[in-house]
Design a protein around this motif. Structure first.
Motif, mmCIF file in Angstrom:
data_model
loop_
_atom_site.group_PDB
_atom_site.id
_atom_site.type_symbol
_atom_site.label_atom_id
_atom_site.label_comp_id
_atom_site.label_asym_id
_atom_site.label_seq_id
_atom_site.Cartn_x
_atom_site.Cartn_y
_atom_site.Cartn_z
ATOM 1 N N LYS A 169 0.905 -1.301 -0.049
ATOM 2 C CA LYS A 169 0.070 -0.012 0.061
ATOM 3 C C LYS A 169 0.957 1.174 0.126
ATOM 4 C CE LYS A 169 -3.675 -1.949 -0.361
ATOM 5 N NZ LYS A 169 -4.539 -1.898 -1.651
ATOM 6 N N ARG A 170 0.664 2.220 -0.962
ATOM 7 C CA ARG A 170 1.683 3.357 -1.070
ATOM 8 C C ARG A 170 1.099 4.317 0.209
ATOM 9 N NH1 ARG A 170 0.001 7.634 -2.822
ATOM 10 N NH2 ARG A 170 1.746 8.382 -3.303
ATOM 11 N N ASP A 171 0.238 4.254 0.868
ATOM 12 C CA ASP A 171 -0.243 5.012 1.770
ATOM 13 C C ASP A 171 -0.445 3.969 3.073
ATOM 14 O OD1 ASP A 171 -0.548 7.602 2.426
ATOM 15 O OD2 ASP A 171 -1.878 7.894 0.677
ATOM 16 N N ARG A 172 -0.890 4.695 4.217
ATOM 17 C CA ARG A 172 -1.366 4.043 5.416
ATOM 18 C C ARG A 172 -2.174 2.878 5.010
ATOM 19 N NH1 ARG A 172 -3.083 5.098 11.387
ATOM 20 N NH2 ARG A 172 -0.978 5.619 11.788
ATOM 21 N N ALA A 173 -2.023 1.745 5.503
ATOM 22 C CA ALA A 173 -2.600 0.520 5.083
ATOM 23 C C ALA A 173 -4.068 0.475 6.317
ATOM 24 C CB ALA A 173 -2.140 -0.976 5.334
ATOM 25 N N ASP A 174 -5.157 0.209 5.577
ATOM 26 C CA ASP A 174 -6.336 -0.005 6.503
ATOM 27 C C ASP A 174 -6.787 -1.293 6.510
ATOM 28 O OD1 ASP A 174 -7.816 -0.438 4.245
ATOM 29 O OD2 ASP A 174 -8.637 1.808 4.137
ATOM 30 N N PHE A 175 -8.074 -1.820 7.322
ATOM 31 C CA PHE A 175 -8.216 -3.132 7.561
ATOM 32 C C PHE A 175 -8.585 -3.658 5.985
ATOM 33 C CE2 PHE A 175 -12.477 -1.153 7.309
ATOM 34 C CZ PHE A 175 -13.288 -1.877 6.640
ATOM 35 N N ARG A 176 -9.149 -2.749 5.210
ATOM 36 C CA ARG A 176 -9.458 -3.461 3.834
ATOM 37 C C ARG A 176 -8.211 -4.155 3.252
ATOM 38 N NH1 ARG A 176 -12.360 1.319 1.156
ATOM 39 N NH2 ARG A 176 -10.422 2.128 2.285
ATOM 40 N N ALA A 177 -6.985 -3.594 3.394
ATOM 41 C CA ALA A 177 -5.725 -3.822 2.763
ATOM 42 C C ALA A 177 -5.500 -5.507 3.512
ATOM 43 C CB ALA A 177 -4.511 -3.065 3.052
ATOM 44 N N SER A 232 9.133 10.149 1.313
ATOM 45 C CA SER A 232 9.801 9.826 2.531
ATOM 46 C C SER A 232 9.027 9.138 3.557
ATOM 47 C CB SER A 232 10.127 11.296 3.230
ATOM 48 O OG SER A 232 8.861 11.812 3.360
ATOM 49 N N PRO A 233 9.735 8.114 4.293
ATOM 50 C CA PRO A 233 9.162 7.305 5.162
ATOM 51 C C PRO A 233 8.297 7.770 6.175
ATOM 52 C CG PRO A 233 11.344 7.131 5.342
ATOM 53 C CD PRO A 233 11.185 7.893 4.387
ATOM 54 N N SER A 234 8.479 8.860 6.852
ATOM 55 C CA SER A 234 7.807 9.399 7.934
ATOM 56 C C SER A 234 7.144 10.486 7.460
ATOM 57 C CB SER A 234 8.888 9.604 9.200
ATOM 58 O OG SER A 234 9.570 11.047 9.033
ATOM 59 N N LEU A 235 5.855 10.291 7.430
ATOM 60 C CA LEU A 235 4.751 11.529 7.067
ATOM 61 C C LEU A 235 4.195 12.294 8.274
ATOM 62 C CD1 LEU A 235 2.982 9.699 4.119
ATOM 63 C CD2 LEU A 235 4.615 11.609 3.876
ATOM 64 N N PRO A 236 3.664 13.392 8.093
ATOM 65 C CA PRO A 236 2.836 14.055 8.917
ATOM 66 C C PRO A 236 1.699 13.163 9.403
ATOM 67 C CG PRO A 236 2.681 15.298 7.157
ATOM 68 C CD PRO A 236 3.949 14.102 6.932
ATOM 69 N N GLY A 237 1.384 12.830 10.554
ATOM 70 C CA GLY A 237 0.077 12.334 11.005
ATOM 71 C C GLY A 237 0.497 10.754 10.927
ATOM 72 N N GLN A 238 1.838 10.172 11.042
ATOM 73 C CA GLN A 238 1.902 8.942 11.159
ATOM 74 C C GLN A 238 1.941 8.588 12.608
ATOM 75 O OE1 GLN A 238 5.064 7.171 8.975
ATOM 76 N NE2 GLN A 238 4.958 5.248 10.136
ATOM 77 N N LYS A 239 1.214 7.345 13.000
ATOM 78 C CA LYS A 239 0.908 7.161 14.234
ATOM 79 C C LYS A 239 1.640 5.770 14.537
ATOM 80 C CE LYS A 239 -3.008 6.543 15.692
ATOM 81 N NZ LYS A 239 -4.722 6.426 15.702
ATOM 82 N N LYS A 240 2.066 5.540 15.675
ATOM 83 C CA LYS A 240 2.630 4.229 16.045
ATOM 84 C C LYS A 240 1.639 3.336 15.939
ATOM 85 C CE LYS A 240 5.149 2.716 19.677
ATOM 86 N NZ LYS A 240 6.375 2.393 19.338
ATOM 87 N N ILE A 241 1.934 2.042 15.143
ATOM 88 C CA ILE A 241 1.190 1.006 14.969
ATOM 89 C C ILE A 241 0.467 0.531 16.212
ATOM 90 C CG2 ILE A 241 2.100 0.635 12.705
ATOM 91 C CD1 ILE A 241 3.346 -1.768 13.788
ATOM 92 N N THR A 242 1.049 0.480 17.151
ATOM 93 C CA THR A 242 0.855 -0.114 18.403
ATOM 94 C C THR A 242 -0.427 0.677 19.299
ATOM 95 O OG1 THR A 242 2.720 0.422 18.980
ATOM 96 C CG2 THR A 242 2.404 -1.889 18.499
ATOM 97 N N SER A 243 -0.660 1.935 18.860
ATOM 98 C CA SER A 243 -1.566 2.806 19.503
ATOM 99 C C SER A 243 -2.948 2.411 19.279
ATOM 100 C CB SER A 243 -1.214 4.265 19.376
ATOM 101 O OG SER A 243 -1.744 4.726 18.122
ATOM 102 N N PHE A 244 -3.734 1.692 20.177
ATOM 103 C CA PHE A 244 -4.953 1.239 20.031
ATOM 104 C C PHE A 244 -5.784 2.330 20.640
ATOM 105 C CE2 PHE A 244 -2.645 -2.432 19.092
ATOM 106 C CZ PHE A 244 -3.232 -2.997 18.135
ATOM 107 N N ASN A 245 -6.550 3.323 20.143
ATOM 108 C CA ASN A 245 -7.229 4.544 20.817
ATOM 109 C C ASN A 245 -8.687 4.235 20.398
ATOM 110 O OD1 ASN A 245 -6.702 5.085 18.184
ATOM 111 N ND2 ASN A 245 -6.820 7.207 18.565
ATOM 112 N N ASN A 246 -8.865 3.382 19.540
ATOM 113 C CA ASN A 246 -10.318 3.251 19.121
ATOM 114 C C ASN A 246 -10.745 1.774 18.928
ATOM 115 O OD1 ASN A 246 -12.751 3.425 18.159
ATOM 116 N ND2 ASN A 246 -12.120 4.235 15.982
ATOM 117 N N SER A 247 -10.817 0.970 20.022
ATOM 118 C CA SER A 247 -11.089 -0.369 20.100
ATOM 119 C C SER A 247 -12.257 -0.821 20.073
ATOM 120 C CB SER A 247 -10.599 -0.964 21.808
ATOM 121 O OG SER A 247 -11.365 -0.158 22.541
ATOM 122 N N ASN A 248 -13.127 0.308 19.946
ATOM 123 C CA ASN A 248 -14.606 -0.086 19.513
ATOM 124 C C ASN A 248 -14.642 -0.190 18.029
ATOM 125 O OD1 ASN A 248 -16.541 -0.072 21.307
ATOM 126 N ND2 ASN A 248 -16.991 2.338 21.139
#
Lengths: 251, 251
Positions: A169-177, A232-248
């Motif tokens: 995925k050229r961008d942030r991967a979501d659950f559909r990926a 560039s690999p680090s973009l504005p808005g990149q979040k740590k992949i392990t931060s689960f702030n929306n478990s719902n």
DNA sequence: GGGGAGAGATGCCGC
DNA sequence: GCGGCATTTCTCCCC
């Protein structure tokens, strides 16, 4: 107004690019139905039949007809009318013209096509040429073999001989990926007659949403942080992949 | 050229709609990277910062900057330069101007917003108001309760008191629609603490792809042929849902 | 800002 | 034409 119609007709005949600002009212009927009341908008007609109507804001046209449409000018009792029809899709548009504020038509000289770098395809190519980006000992299969299995981005064997399916995925991967990857892994496992569990699935992208990562782990897949070339690999808005702030959101 | 720059600067300051045809060369860098060699293109700048570059064909702009971008005019040794920047996304565009064939700028008067009929939302509303379209005895829950469960289009109980989840598609439903439905059914079953098998899943759309229908049956879901309001139910290209001419595509 | 989902999505390729 | 899928998707809404 009569002069303008003559001009537009002439320009259409010549296949020119036509641009005009007009006070108009627009009706569309086709895949859906729409109505836009009186107002001043920019209208563009291209030689391939494309018609675009732009308001003062936003990147999307408020109304449009796709390439291959045919435009006719009709005189109404009150005003001029543009009737557009696309035979292939059965779509129709009617533009009632009340006033034309300016009009330009020209035949632009342009033989260039855009070159885009950093697409998903480039990312897959990059991995094929540098398998070490995934891990040491990864051996991608040739593109020819690859196509045989369909739409899989990258496909190969790891150092221990296990099958590896990679979804880029050229961008942030979501659950559909992750769902896509799951389908590919399932298909490959079935084709090769092996257990799904024995096929490794990897998402390669610059970042991944927390929800996607949750699904990924649940499926036993892996994540590899890789950016497409020229990005560039680090973009504005990149979040740590392990931060689960929306478990719902899970499932 | 100096006059044109002055004019564009003035128009930008006033927040006018600017349209010009220019011989130019364009570089973009942001989410991806692109290069477009010299040629004549139509350029549109809107008051919200949107910038569009259109070639002679196609409905999509070849290059663009989204709303919120800031455009600056710089003088180069060889020619004029438009430098566009979007601070929010970190995207940049450079347009090197060699020649301007025409330019128009105006402040259009337009207070209308488009009304679109026949969207998925209208389809869901139609079903809420005419539950019999699904089947006799179907009782949709109120919209208020509906939102509580998330993105589900229509949600209710059948005549035998079983939960029903309906996913609407304004167009031909594909396998992703079925996957969506599967997620919703799973979520509802979990929230309500009942078995997935006891929740009915229905796809409502004017048509469904053969592959989607295959998945639907495998999941034990149902299909209901319904068109959004203002759209005729039988369209060109409609296929019998039971014609499986591409069994390879399954899974 | 992230996440989910629709759109008259468009456009490309493959069958 | 249908199907699958990327797109500098865009856009909207909700959290």
């Amino acid at each position: 107004m009569k002069k303008i119609i003559t001009r537009i007709r002439e320009s259409l005949r010549k296949g020119e690019l036509i641009v005009f600002l007009a006070e108009c009212q627009i009706n569309y009927k086709g895949r859906a139905e729409s109505r836009l009341e009186r107002g001043e908008r920019l209208i563009i007609i291209k030689k391939d039949g494309t018609l675009l109507v732009h308001q003062q804001e936003g990147s999307q046209p408020v109304n449009y007809m796709k390439r291959g449409s045919v435009h006719k000018f009709v005189r109404d009792e009150c005003c001029a009318l543009i009737k557009s029809r696309n035979a292939a899709t059965g779509e129709e548009m009617k533009i009632r013209l009340f006033n034309v504020l300016f009009i330009e038509s020209r035949m632009p000289v342009d033989n260039s096509r855009i070159t885009v770098m950093g697409t998903e395809r480039h990312m897959a190519d990059m991995i094929y040429n540098n398998p070490g980006l995934i891990e040491e000992g990864f051996k991608p299969l040739s593109r020819e073999e690859h196509t045989k299995y369909g739409f899989i981005d990258v496909f190969g064997y790891d150092r221990r001989g296990r099958l590896v399916v990679i979804e880029c995925k050229r961008d942030r991967a979501d659950f559909r990926a992750v769902e896509q990857l799951r389908r590919y892994v399932g298909r490959i496992a079935r084709l090769k007659g092996i257990e799904k569990k024995k096929v490794r699935g990897i998402i390669a992208s610059p970042s991944i949403s927390s929800n996607a990562y949750y699904f990924l782990e649940k499926e036993g897949f892996e994540y590899k942080g890789i950016s497409p070339p020229h990005k560039s690999p680090s973009l504005p808005g990149q979040k740590k992949i392990t931060s689960f702030n929306n478990s719902n959101a899970h499932s």
